[in-house]
Structure formats: C-alpha cells, structure tokens
Design a protein around this motif. Structure first.
Motif: not given
Length: 308
Positions: A89-104, A106-107, A109-112
């Motif tokens: 996964c590209p470590f973009t500025d968006t990902l860098m500032h994504m909250e941990a709960e949102e990461f889990v 979105e990526f 639970v919802n996608r994988m």
C-alpha cells in the motif's frame, strides 16, 4: 499470487487472514508470522501480507535505504511460502494521517473481510502510531476477527529483525545473514558485456549490474552459487569497482567454475555464501590471476565440505 499496490476488495463470501508490517527481507521472524496466516487457509481464508510502500513524495524528501529485497523478489518469496495476496500500500499523505480505527474498518474489515490477524508485539500503525495490538483485539471483538500477537523469534538473546540482518550484511558475515533469513542472500541482474579482460588471464567472468534499490554486502570477494537458465554454477564473485582495471560502476562479477558457455543477455541470480577477502588493487593482471587461483581453490574446497 496476487500482487497489488491498492487494497483489494474481496468478493462476497471471501475472507482473509492478514499479517501487517514492513517485511523487508522476509527473514525467519517474518516467516513465523506468515506461517500463522498460512494455517488459516484451511478455514478458506486468503493468506495476505499487508505492507507499505513509501510514496514518491517521501522518496524525494528522504533518500530511502536500499532494501534487502526488491519488490519483485519479495513477491516471489511470498508466493513460494504460500501467500495468496501481497499488498504494498502506498504510504501517502492520506494514509499517514488516517486514524487507526478508520484504517482497520475501511481496509481490513470492509475491503478484506478479515477474520484473523497476526502481528508482532511492537506493531504500531495509524496517525501518531496510535494503533496497537491491544486496539486490534478490541476492534476484533466488535467486527468479528481474532488477533494473535506473535512473540519475536530470537537468535540467542537477540530478536531476529531486519536491522539485525542489515548489521550482519554490512559486516559481510554471510553465514549469519543466511541463518537469520532462512535462505541464501542473493542479487539478480542481466549478464552484460564487460571489458573481457578475465578471458585474457584464463578466468572468464559473468558481469551483472544489480538493481539500484538492492542492498549489497561490502565490496570484496565472496564464495557464491549462480542460477542461470535453471542451471546452478559454483563460483567466486567480486562485488565492487574492479580497481585493478579501473572500472567506475558498482558491479557484481562472477567467475563460474567449469563453465565456458556464452551467457550474455541472460538473467542471473547470484547467492552469497561466504566472504573471502576485501577488494584490492593488484600491480598487474598476472598478480590478480595468482590471487584468483587461490580464491577459486578456496571456493571449491568450501562447496566440497558444504555439500556433504
């Protein structure tokens, strides 16, 4: 195996077992995590390595360290070890500032459709590195996945890590490097034309230029095996600039024992077994030839004992 730089969306009814981290080198510690998720394939989960690739913007601002594996090499080794998907996964500025709960959510639970996670005890993720194994376990209770926090594999009293591998590689301690990795360290490239001076002293060599992103052992001479077109050749390899003949690019030059084939243009993989001596400048090609004869004999003796 699927390799992707975007987080995939699994189909309806598909689930995954995921391990997250940097995974530079896929050393024995990483393989312990991979073994955990591979076992879940029996429960019809896809085995997924989720790692991060530094964004082009960050590359411009900071010179990245050379990797123990190229992306292509990591994909191949992951496939050999039974992984189904490798996400870089590209470590973009968006990902860098994504909250941990949102990461889990979105990526993972919802996608994988994650059902199982395996992480190390020091794994951190999300904005300000707020995500932790404890947070993952808590979210797992909400979203229906389980989390194993896998203790680090140790070499004696020290944890096996990419940092440990790099330290030993920088010393040229290839026996320890290979022990920590669980495979023989290697580099690859296309065999190119050199100045062919080796042929004038009876030691024809195969020259390749390694990937610029690949970390090499220190300049010097090594005992190696090379794989070319599914054939394996014993040999000795010089990593460096060939000071005796004034070459000015970093190359990997290998004398293949008992080989007189035309190999130009073919892809080669060179595996490093033992450091022999530092690179040095000789007064003449004949003096170089004398030293190479000694190196070759040491290489033959090594493999005679190694292959018993």
């Amino acid at each position: 195996m699927i390799y992707t730089t975007d987080v995939p969306r699994l189909g309806e009814g598909e689930t995954s077992a995921v391990t997250l981290g940097k995974f530079d080198g896929l050393h024995r510690g990483h393989q312990k995590l991979m073994n955990c998720i591979r076992e879940k394939k029996e429960d019809n989960c896809k085995a997924v390595i989720f790692t991060f690739d530094v964004s082009p913007v960050v590359r411009l601002l900071h010179t990245p360290a050379k990797g123990l594996l190229t992306n292509e090499e990591r994909e191949e080794l992951a496939c050999e070890r039974g992984m189904d998907i490798l996400v870089e996964c590209p470590f973009t500025d968006t990902l860098m500032h994504m909250e941990a709960e949102e990461f889990v959510k979105e990526f993972l639970v919802n996608r994988m459709h994650v059902r199982y996670l395996a992480v190390g005890p020091d794994f951190r993720f999300g904005h300000d590195r707020a995500g932790s194994p404890e947070l993952l376990r808590k979210m797992g209770e909400t979203y229906g996945f389980t989390v194993d926090v896998v203790e680090k594999l140790k070499d004696g009293s020290r944890e096996i890590s990419s940092t440990y591998v790099r330290e030993e590689l920088e010393k040229g301690n290839m026996e320890k490097v290979n022990e920590l990795l669980g495979y023989v360290y290697f580099t690859r490239g296309e065999i190119v034309h050199g100045r062919q001076l080796g042929r004038t002293i009876g030691v024809p060599t195969a020259n390749l230029i390694p990937p610029v992103c690949k970390k090499l052992p220190p300049n010097g001479v090594y005992i190696t095996r090379s794989r070319i077109s599914d054939k394996i050749y014993q040999g000795i390899t010089n990593v460096g600039y060939k000071p005796t003949v004034a070459e000015h690019f970093l190359g990997v030059e290998t004398y293949l024992f008992d080989c007189d084939e035309d190999l130009y243009g073919q892809d080669a993989e060179v595996r490093f077994y033992r450091y022999l001596r530092p690179e040095r400048k000789f007064a003449s090609l004949q003096e170089l030839k004398g030293q190479l004869d000694v190196d070759v004999q040491k290489g033959r003796d090594f493999f005679k004992a190694f292959d018993k």
